[in-house]
Each structure stands twice: as structure tokens, then as C-alpha cells.
Design a protein around this motif. Structure first.
Motif, PDB file in Angstrom:
ATOM      1  N   ASP A  95      -2.687  12.563 -34.839  1.00 14.41           N
ATOM      2  CA  ASP A  95      -2.207  12.394 -36.160  1.00 14.41           C
ATOM      3  C   ASP A  95      -0.735  12.426 -36.252  1.00 14.41           C
ATOM      4  N   LYS A  96      -0.292  11.438 -36.857  1.00 13.85           N
ATOM      5  CA  LYS A  96       1.440  11.573 -37.134  1.00 13.85           C
ATOM      6  C   LYS A  96       1.877  12.584 -37.997  1.00 13.85           C
ATOM      7  N   THR A  97       0.975  13.280 -38.724  1.00 11.16           N
ATOM      8  CA  THR A  97       1.374  14.424 -39.345  1.00 11.16           C
ATOM      9  C   THR A  97       1.749  15.535 -38.650  1.00 11.16           C
ATOM     10  N   ARG A  98       1.138  15.461 -37.307  1.00 13.31           N
ATOM     11  CA  ARG A  98       1.413  17.026 -36.641  1.00 13.31           C
ATOM     12  C   ARG A  98       2.595  16.686 -35.828  1.00 13.31           C
ATOM     13  N   MET A  99       3.349  15.559 -35.794  1.00 12.59           N
ATOM     14  CA  MET A  99       4.583  15.434 -35.465  1.00 12.59           C
ATOM     15  C   MET A  99       5.545  16.119 -36.395  1.00 12.59           C
ATOM     16  N   LYS A 100       6.219  17.292 -35.888  1.00  3.57           N
ATOM     17  CA  LYS A 100       7.086  17.946 -36.705  1.00  3.57           C
ATOM     18  C   LYS A 100       8.690  17.092 -36.454  1.00  3.57           C
ATOM     19  N   HIS A 101       9.182  16.733 -35.464  1.00  2.87           N
ATOM     20  CA  HIS A 101      10.506  16.094 -35.450  1.00  2.87           C
ATOM     21  C   HIS A 101      10.598  15.235 -34.210  1.00  2.87           C
ATOM     22  N   LYS A 102      11.617  14.286 -34.352  1.00  2.00           N
ATOM     23  CA  LYS A 102      11.667  13.369 -32.989  1.00  2.00           C
ATOM     24  C   LYS A 102      12.639  14.256 -32.181  1.00  2.00           C
ATOM     25  N   ILE A 103      12.258  14.191 -30.643  1.00  2.00           N
ATOM     26  CA  ILE A 103      12.968  14.540 -29.598  1.00  2.00           C
ATOM     27  C   ILE A 103      13.750  13.963 -28.697  1.00  2.00           C
ATOM     28  N   GLY A 104      13.221  12.402 -28.763  1.00  2.00           N
ATOM     29  CA  GLY A 104      13.823  11.469 -28.110  1.00  2.00           C
ATOM     30  C   GLY A 104      13.456  10.105 -28.333  1.00  2.00           C
ATOM     31  N   GLU A 105      13.955   9.190 -27.303  1.00  3.28           N
ATOM     32  CA  GLU A 105      13.725   7.873 -27.658  1.00  3.28           C
ATOM     33  C   GLU A 105      13.437   7.366 -26.315  1.00  3.28           C
ATOM     34  N   VAL A 106      12.540   6.010 -26.422  1.00  2.00           N
ATOM     35  CA  VAL A 106      12.275   5.471 -25.021  1.00  2.00           C
ATOM     36  C   VAL A 106      13.017   3.945 -24.993  1.00  2.00           C
ATOM     37  N   GLU A 107      13.407   3.674 -24.156  1.00  3.49           N
ATOM     38  CA  GLU A 107      14.153   2.413 -23.639  1.00  3.49           C
ATOM     39  C   GLU A 107      12.998   1.322 -24.129  1.00  3.49           C
ATOM     40  N   GLU A 108      13.367   0.200 -24.438  1.00  4.05           N
ATOM     41  CA  GLU A 108      12.426  -0.975 -24.942  1.00  4.05           C
ATOM     42  C   GLU A 108      11.697  -1.294 -23.353  1.00  4.05           C
ATOM     43  N   ASN A 109      12.473  -1.515 -22.334  1.00  4.43           N
ATOM     44  CA  ASN A 109      11.842  -1.960 -21.025  1.00  4.43           C
ATOM     45  C   ASN A 109      10.973  -0.765 -20.469  1.00  4.43           C
ATOM     46  N   VAL A 110      11.100   0.660 -20.731  1.00 10.04           N
ATOM     47  CA  VAL A 110      10.410   1.528 -20.121  1.00 10.04           C
ATOM     48  C   VAL A 110       8.882   1.397 -21.197  1.00 10.04           C
ATOM     49  N   LEU A 111       9.165   1.284 -22.486  1.00 15.09           N
ATOM     50  CA  LEU A 111       7.946   1.151 -23.433  1.00 15.09           C
ATOM     51  C   LEU A 111       7.027   0.198 -22.941  1.00 15.09           C
ATOM     52  N   LYS A 112       7.703  -1.027 -22.560  1.00 14.20           N
ATOM     53  CA  LYS A 112       6.958  -2.089 -22.054  1.00 14.20           C
ATOM     54  C   LYS A 112       5.946  -1.912 -20.940  1.00 14.20           C
ATOM     55  N   GLU A 113       6.500  -1.074 -20.077  1.00 13.13           N
ATOM     56  CA  GLU A 113       6.119  -0.763 -18.761  1.00 13.13           C
ATOM     57  C   GLU A 113       4.755   0.172 -19.075  1.00 13.13           C
ATOM     58  N   ILE A 114       5.225   1.238 -19.864  1.00 14.77           N
ATOM     59  CA  ILE A 114       4.215   1.956 -20.256  1.00 14.77           C
ATOM     60  C   ILE A 114       2.907   1.326 -21.221  1.00 14.77           C
ATOM     61  N   ASP A 115       3.184   0.475 -21.944  1.00 13.80           N
ATOM     62  CA  ASP A 115       2.416  -0.238 -22.596  1.00 13.80           C
ATOM     63  C   ASP A 115       1.584  -1.152 -21.590  1.00 13.80           C
ATOM     64  N   HIS A 116       2.053  -1.632 -20.914  1.00 10.36           N
ATOM     65  CA  HIS A 116       1.303  -2.475 -19.623  1.00 10.36           C
ATOM     66  C   HIS A 116       0.424  -1.432 -19.052  1.00 10.36           C
TER      67      HIS A 116
END
Length: 55
Positions: free
Chosen positions: A26-47
Motif C-alpha cells: 500500500d502506498k500509505t506504507r511509504m514514508k519518504h522517497k529515497i531515490g529515483e529510477v532513470e526512464e530507460n531502467v524503469l522500462k527495462e524493469i517493466d519489461h
């Protein structure tokens, strides 16, 4: 297992996406953002997730 050291996080540590350990939270369990994923890496993870789930 693929290592994504290109991911930006405030700890500047090696980051690993463990696709086979996929789970929903659940998104409510996320306390704070710790980083970002580059778009090309996110696409690879999604794939990879789509392959794993046979979508």
C-alpha cells in the motif's frame, strides 16, 4: 540478477531490482522517497516484470 548502479539514491549505493521478489504494498506504507529510477531502467524493469508474469 541485474545490478542498476545507474539508479540515483541519496545513499549512492549499488541498487538491485529483484524482479522475482515482486509484491504489492500500500502506498500509505511509504514514508519518504529515497531515490529515483532513470526512464530507460524503469522500462527495462517493466519489461522484466511483464515477462515474469507472462503478460
Amino acid at each position: 540478477m541485474k545490478h542498476y548502479n545507474r539508479l540515483r539514491n541519496r545513499y549512492e549505493q549499488l541498487t538491485i531490482a529483484l524482479i522475482f521478489q515482486l509484491r504489492a504494498i500500500d502506498k500509505t506504507r511509504m514514508k519518504h522517497k529515497i531515490g529515483e529510477v532513470e526512464e530507460n531502467v524503469l522500462k527495462e524493469i517493466d519489461h522484466s516484470i511483464r515477462l515474469l508474469l507472462q503478460l
